[in-house]
Design a protein around this motif. Structure first.
Motif, PDB file in Angstrom:
ATOM      1  N   ARG A 263     -23.802  14.298 -16.422  1.00 15.57           N
ATOM      2  CA  ARG A 263     -23.967  15.657 -15.914  1.00 15.57           C
ATOM      3  C   ARG A 263     -25.262  16.245 -16.482  1.00 15.57           C
ATOM      4  NH1 ARG A 263     -18.374  18.733 -16.864  1.00 15.57           N
ATOM      5  NH2 ARG A 263     -19.287  20.118 -15.302  1.00 15.57           N
ATOM      6  N   GLY A 264     -25.689  17.374 -15.889  1.00 14.60           N
ATOM      7  CA  GLY A 264     -26.907  18.001 -16.368  1.00 14.60           C
ATOM      8  C   GLY A 264     -28.082  17.056 -16.288  1.00 14.60           C
ATOM      9  N   ARG A 265     -28.836  16.941 -17.384  1.00 13.86           N
ATOM     10  CA  ARG A 265     -30.021  16.064 -17.428  1.00 13.86           C
ATOM     11  C   ARG A 265     -29.854  14.959 -18.458  1.00 13.86           C
ATOM     12  NH1 ARG A 265     -35.005  19.675 -18.490  1.00 13.86           N
ATOM     13  NH2 ARG A 265     -36.122  17.777 -17.888  1.00 13.86           N
ATOM     14  N   ALA A 266     -28.590  14.637 -18.757  1.00 21.77           N
ATOM     15  CA  ALA A 266     -28.303  13.654 -19.796  1.00 21.77           C
ATOM     16  C   ALA A 266     -28.254  12.233 -19.234  1.00 21.77           C
ATOM     17  CB  ALA A 266     -26.976  13.987 -20.470  1.00 21.77           C
ATOM     18  N   THR A 267     -28.484  11.256 -20.104  1.00 16.19           N
ATOM     19  CA  THR A 267     -28.408   9.844 -19.742  1.00 16.19           C
ATOM     20  C   THR A 267     -27.795   9.043 -20.883  1.00 16.19           C
ATOM     21  OG1 THR A 267     -30.675   9.513 -20.540  1.00 16.19           O
ATOM     22  CG2 THR A 267     -30.399   9.851 -18.173  1.00 16.19           C
ATOM     23  N   VAL A 268     -27.293   7.856 -20.546  1.00 11.74           N
ATOM     24  CA  VAL A 268     -26.868   6.867 -21.540  1.00 11.74           C
ATOM     25  C   VAL A 268     -27.562   5.558 -21.195  1.00 11.74           C
ATOM     26  CG1 VAL A 268     -24.958   5.480 -22.415  1.00 11.74           C
ATOM     27  CG2 VAL A 268     -24.638   7.929 -22.037  1.00 11.74           C
ATOM     28  N   VAL A 269     -28.196   4.939 -22.181  1.00 12.10           N
ATOM     29  CA  VAL A 269     -28.912   3.684 -21.979  1.00 12.10           C
ATOM     30  C   VAL A 269     -28.414   2.656 -22.991  1.00 12.10           C
ATOM     31  CG1 VAL A 269     -30.965   4.899 -21.131  1.00 12.10           C
ATOM     32  CG2 VAL A 269     -30.782   4.317 -23.572  1.00 12.10           C
ATOM     33  N   ASP A 270     -28.862   1.425 -22.815  1.00 16.92           N
ATOM     34  CA  ASP A 270     -28.581   0.364 -23.779  1.00 16.92           C
ATOM     35  C   ASP A 270     -29.857  -0.447 -23.946  1.00 16.92           C
ATOM     36  OD1 ASP A 270     -27.748  -1.726 -25.337  1.00 16.92           O
ATOM     37  OD2 ASP A 270     -25.945  -2.168 -24.179  1.00 16.92           O
ATOM     38  N   SER A 271     -30.568  -0.199 -25.030  1.00 17.30           N
ATOM     39  CA  SER A 271     -31.875  -0.834 -25.238  1.00 17.30           C
ATOM     40  C   SER A 271     -31.768  -2.330 -25.513  1.00 17.30           C
ATOM     41  CB  SER A 271     -32.625  -0.146 -26.377  1.00 17.30           C
ATOM     42  OG  SER A 271     -31.884  -0.185 -27.584  1.00 17.30           O
ATOM     43  N   ARG A 272     -30.553  -2.852 -25.655  1.00 18.66           N
ATOM     44  CA  ARG A 272     -30.386  -4.295 -25.838  1.00 18.66           C
ATOM     45  C   ARG A 272     -30.592  -5.048 -24.534  1.00 18.66           C
ATOM     46  NH1 ARG A 272     -24.536  -3.736 -28.533  1.00 18.66           N
ATOM     47  NH2 ARG A 272     -24.451  -2.402 -26.685  1.00 18.66           N
ATOM     48  N   THR A 273     -30.312  -4.391 -23.413  1.00 23.28           N
ATOM     49  CA  THR A 273     -30.403  -5.075 -22.114  1.00 23.28           C
ATOM     50  C   THR A 273     -31.383  -4.405 -21.163  1.00 23.28           C
ATOM     51  OG1 THR A 273     -28.514  -3.792 -21.291  1.00 23.28           O
ATOM     52  CG2 THR A 273     -28.038  -5.967 -22.232  1.00 23.28           C
ATOM     53  N   GLN A 274     -31.866  -3.204 -21.478  1.00 25.93           N
ATOM     54  CA  GLN A 274     -32.800  -2.501 -20.607  1.00 25.93           C
ATOM     55  C   GLN A 274     -34.205  -2.553 -21.191  1.00 25.93           C
ATOM     56  OE1 GLN A 274     -29.801   0.867 -20.617  1.00 25.93           O
ATOM     57  NE2 GLN A 274     -30.733   1.218 -18.613  1.00 25.93           N
ATOM     58  N   THR A 275     -35.187  -2.662 -20.319  1.00 25.73           N
ATOM     59  CA  THR A 275     -36.574  -2.786 -20.761  1.00 25.73           C
ATOM     60  C   THR A 275     -37.098  -1.442 -21.258  1.00 25.73           C
ATOM     61  OG1 THR A 275     -37.490  -2.248 -18.592  1.00 25.73           O
ATOM     62  CG2 THR A 275     -36.945  -4.572 -19.016  1.00 25.73           C
ATOM     63  N   PRO A 276     -38.124  -1.462 -22.116  1.00 27.74           N
ATOM     64  CA  PRO A 276     -38.737  -0.200 -22.546  1.00 27.74           C
ATOM     65  C   PRO A 276     -39.208   0.650 -21.368  1.00 27.74           C
ATOM     66  CG  PRO A 276     -39.465  -1.982 -23.969  1.00 27.74           C
ATOM     67  CD  PRO A 276     -38.693  -2.621 -22.856  1.00 27.74           C
ATOM     68  N   ALA A 277     -39.729   0.001 -20.312  1.00 28.48           N
ATOM     69  CA  ALA A 277     -40.190   0.749 -19.138  1.00 28.48           C
ATOM     70  C   ALA A 277     -39.037   1.473 -18.458  1.00 28.48           C
ATOM     71  CB  ALA A 277     -40.881  -0.189 -18.157  1.00 28.48           C
ATOM     72  N   SER A 278     -37.890   0.808 -18.360  1.00 32.08           N
ATOM     73  CA  SER A 278     -36.753   1.448 -17.708  1.00 32.08           C
ATOM     74  C   SER A 278     -36.192   2.586 -18.553  1.00 32.08           C
ATOM     75  CB  SER A 278     -35.650   0.424 -17.411  1.00 32.08           C
ATOM     76  OG  SER A 278     -35.042  -0.038 -18.606  1.00 32.08           O
ATOM     77  N   LEU A 279     -36.290   2.458 -19.874  1.00 28.23           N
ATOM     78  CA  LEU A 279     -35.814   3.528 -20.757  1.00 28.23           C
ATOM     79  C   LEU A 279     -36.686   4.773 -20.649  1.00 28.23           C
ATOM     80  CD1 LEU A 279     -35.030   1.481 -24.001  1.00 28.23           C
ATOM     81  CD2 LEU A 279     -33.442   2.170 -22.216  1.00 28.23           C
ATOM     82  N   ALA A 280     -37.939   4.587 -20.251  1.00 25.86           N
ATOM     83  CA  ALA A 280     -38.890   5.698 -20.212  1.00 25.86           C
ATOM     84  C   ALA A 280     -38.946   6.395 -18.856  1.00 25.86           C
ATOM     85  CB  ALA A 280     -40.282   5.190 -20.577  1.00 25.86           C
TER      86      ALA A 280
END
Length: 400
Positions: free
Chosen positions: A361-378
């Motif tokens: 909700r809002g502008r929040a996110t949940v990521v997992d830097s173990r499987t997602q690339t730095p580019a996708s996290l940004a």
């Protein structure tokens, strides 16, 4: 399950979604109705597995009959995003007063939405449940855009695509997009049927569409640069505005160039939210969110959480406590009971859904830097959740 379906079955209706979240529409008011309605305009009649009937969808969307129909899907062109930036798009703005705001799928993301759009059904039938999802056979993550790690398209997605239905009725069907998409997993799964005319830029795709519409039939055009600009720069950026201007010019040329009597439909798979990095949580570094979790799939706005054996309920409770008002956290059974993946889901199709499914909700996110690339996290602009900005997509109609 919708309230009506629950009522018919004598079951209590699922609780309403929190304020500000929209349930997906899998009938005539949803994205899945667009291609069946286009087929209905051409006189092709059928009913999909989720009950979308081509002629009824045509009537509900108020489409005239036509000998030629062109359906343009603009990746990431949410209804609210377009309305806010309509100053960049004089042609599309001229169509907005009569436009319909349709509702996308959950997750409101390309793989799930294209699966539903292409088949006239829902993610719970197509098995295309997000950007990434667990492959039940290998146990690893399958990417449902690149199709890396995924089962063969025909094994995973078993609903008949609308383009194939129209081609089987004897009409000419042409799709145009990048050459690399011609035999891609997503194309074979949800958009197969007819011929494929490769075009790398939008002008080339418009040219291909105009050539194909020299004879009666159905043409499908895909354009992804608006979504790409939104991901990297945000939907409020000047780069997004520039891409919208380029799109607008070419769509205006398309409508000017097609034969008289052609019906041109412009829609999208989802909208976009520009997120706040301060509200991003990383499962890899959060001991509360990582406890009892075997694998994280989906995307930052719609997370599939795969729990360790026997941990699903405990994981759901920990995530609810940790995320609070930033997320709606549901168990898989709750997702199915609410009908968020569509009516009459196939057990094999929803086997890849998370044990716990999280809609941000809002502008929040949940990521997992173990499987997602730095580019996708940004990424600045993302999507996948149930907010109006992500769920509402336009249906713009131009009849020449």
């Amino acid at each position: 399950m919708s309230e009506a379906r629950a009522d018919e079955a004598g079951l209590p209706a699922a609780p309403a979604l929190p304020v500000g979240l929209l349930a997906p529409e899998h009938g005539d008011g949803g994205l899945a109705a667009v291609l069946p309605a286009a087929a209905g305009a051409l006189g092709v009649r059928f009913t999909t597995a989720t009950g979308v009937a081509s002629e009824r969808a045509r009537t509900a969307l108020d489409l005239p009959r036509a000998e030629r129909v062109c359906v343009v899907l603009v990746d990431g062109l949410g209804h609210l995003n377009l309305a806010e930036r309509a100053g960049h798009a004089p042609f599309l703005r001229s169509l907005l007063p009569d436009a319909r705001a349709l509702t996308s799928t959950f997750p409101s993301t390309t793989a799930a939405a294209i699966g539903a759009f292409g088949t006239g059904t829902a993610p719970g039938r197509t098995g295309m449940l997000g950007y990434t999802q667990r492959n039940p056979v290998t146990g690893g993550l399958a990417n449902m855009v690149s199709w890396d790690g995924a089962p063969p398209p025909a094994e995973l997605q078993r609903e008949q695509p609308v383009l194939e239905r129209v081609a089987a009725a004897g009409l000419a069907v042409t799709s145009t997009g990048p050459a690399r998409f011609a035999g891609s997993g997503m194309t074979l799964a949800a958009l197969r049927g007819g011929t494929y005319a490769a075009g790398e830029g939008l002008p080339a795709r418009v040219d291909a569409a105009v050539r194909a519409l020299a004879r009666p039939g159905l043409v499908y055009v895909y354009w992804g640069e608006v979504d790409k600009a939104g991901h990297h720069h945000g939907s409020a950026s000047w780069q997004w505005g520039d891409e919208l201007e380029a799109l607008d010019r070419e769509l205006a040329r398309l409508v000017r160039s097609v034969p008289t009597g052609t019906l041109v439909l412009v829609t999208a798979d989802h909208g976009m939210v520009d997120v706040d990095p301060a509200l991003r949580r990383d499962v890899a570094t959060d001991p509360v969110l990582s406890r009892g979790v075997a694998l994280v799939g989906g995307e930052p706005r719609a997370v599939h959480v795969y729990a360790e054996p026997g941990e699903a309920e405990a994981v759901a409770e920990r995530w609810r406590d940790a995320l609070g008002e930033d997320a709606l956290v549901l168990g898989r059974d709750e997702v199915l009971a609410r009908g968020l993946l569509g009516p009459d889901p196939r057990p094999d199709a929803v086997a890849a859904a998370g044990d716990v499914v999280v809609a941000m909700r809002g502008r929040a996110t949940v990521v997992d830097s173990r499987t997602q690339t730095p580019a996708s996290l940004a990424l600045v602009g993302v999507h996948g959740s149930l907010t109006e900005r992500e769920m509402r997509v336009p249906l713009l109609v131009a009849a020449t």
